[in-house]
Design an enzyme around this catalytic site. Structure first.
Site, mmCIF file in Angstrom:
data_model
loop_
_atom_site.group_PDB
_atom_site.id
_atom_site.type_symbol
_atom_site.label_atom_id
_atom_site.label_comp_id
_atom_site.label_asym_id
_atom_site.label_seq_id
_atom_site.Cartn_x
_atom_site.Cartn_y
_atom_site.Cartn_z
ATOM 1 N N GLY A 52 0.773 -1.147 -0.001
ATOM 2 C CA GLY A 52 0.183 0.058 -0.071
ATOM 3 C C GLY A 52 0.779 1.222 -0.032
ATOM 4 O O GLY A 52 0.780 2.139 0.736
ATOM 5 N N HIS A 53 1.957 1.383 -0.958
ATOM 6 C CA HIS A 53 2.809 2.402 -1.076
ATOM 7 C C HIS A 53 3.233 2.584 -2.399
ATOM 8 O O HIS A 53 3.295 1.386 -3.450
ATOM 9 C CB HIS A 53 3.666 2.420 0.040
ATOM 10 C CG HIS A 53 4.793 1.528 0.059
ATOM 11 N ND1 HIS A 53 4.590 0.395 0.551
ATOM 12 C CD2 HIS A 53 5.854 1.124 -0.532
ATOM 13 C CE1 HIS A 53 5.594 -0.620 0.408
ATOM 14 N NE2 HIS A 53 6.486 0.099 -0.348
ATOM 15 N N ALA A 54 3.940 3.562 -2.869
ATOM 16 C CA ALA A 54 4.798 3.598 -3.638
ATOM 17 C C ALA A 54 6.216 4.341 -3.514
ATOM 18 O O ALA A 54 6.428 4.822 -2.357
ATOM 19 C CB ALA A 54 4.188 4.524 -5.005
#
Length: 141
Positions: A52-54
């Site tokens: 749930g990130h970049a």
């Protein structure tokens, strides 16, 4: 700018014999960058989600060393779901791609090879912020 089309499966070498299998991985050989960091996820409850990130700059290769899980990749315009279930197959993730790791099988182990050392400033942890940086609609999930 990178897109989900830039996320690709990498066939990693596999050396098999009667005692089992071995997969050697070298930076700039099997993966398209120098490896500065390796970490792994384990003891994840079956069906759980991670990620749930970049990353602004970090590139990664994700491998299901044991068990299976899916990786959802998103470039702000398109989403794609990739299932990982073999230790000799990695998913290359370029910079600025949102990722979620979902549907872990019981006992799964995820190994991540990263192009840079950990730096909190490199993480984009809010999907709305990621979409804003990509110039995508914030409410389009």
């Amino acid at each position: 700018m990178t897109t989900v089309a830039d996320c690709r499966l990498l066939d990693l070498p596999e050396i098999r014999d009667a005692e089992g299998s071995l997969t050697p991985v070298h930076g700039n050989v099997e993966v398209p960058f120098d490896i500065e960091r390796v970490y792994y996820l384990y003891d994840i409850p079956a069906g759980a989600s991670r990620g749930g990130h970049a990353h602004r700059e970090i590139e990664e290769v994700i491998v299901a060393a044991l068990g299976s899980f899916d990786v959802i990749v998103d470039d702000g315009s398109q989403r794609r779901r990739v299932t990982l279930r073999r230790g000799n197959c990695g998913l290359y993730l370029p910079r600025m791609i949102w990722r979620e790791l979902v549907d872990f099988s019981a006992g799964a182990i995820c190994v991540v090879l990263a192009s840079r050392a950990y730096a909190e400033a490199d993480y984009i942890r809010e999907l709305a912020e990621f979409r804003r940086l990509r110039g995508s609609p914030a409410d389009d999930a």
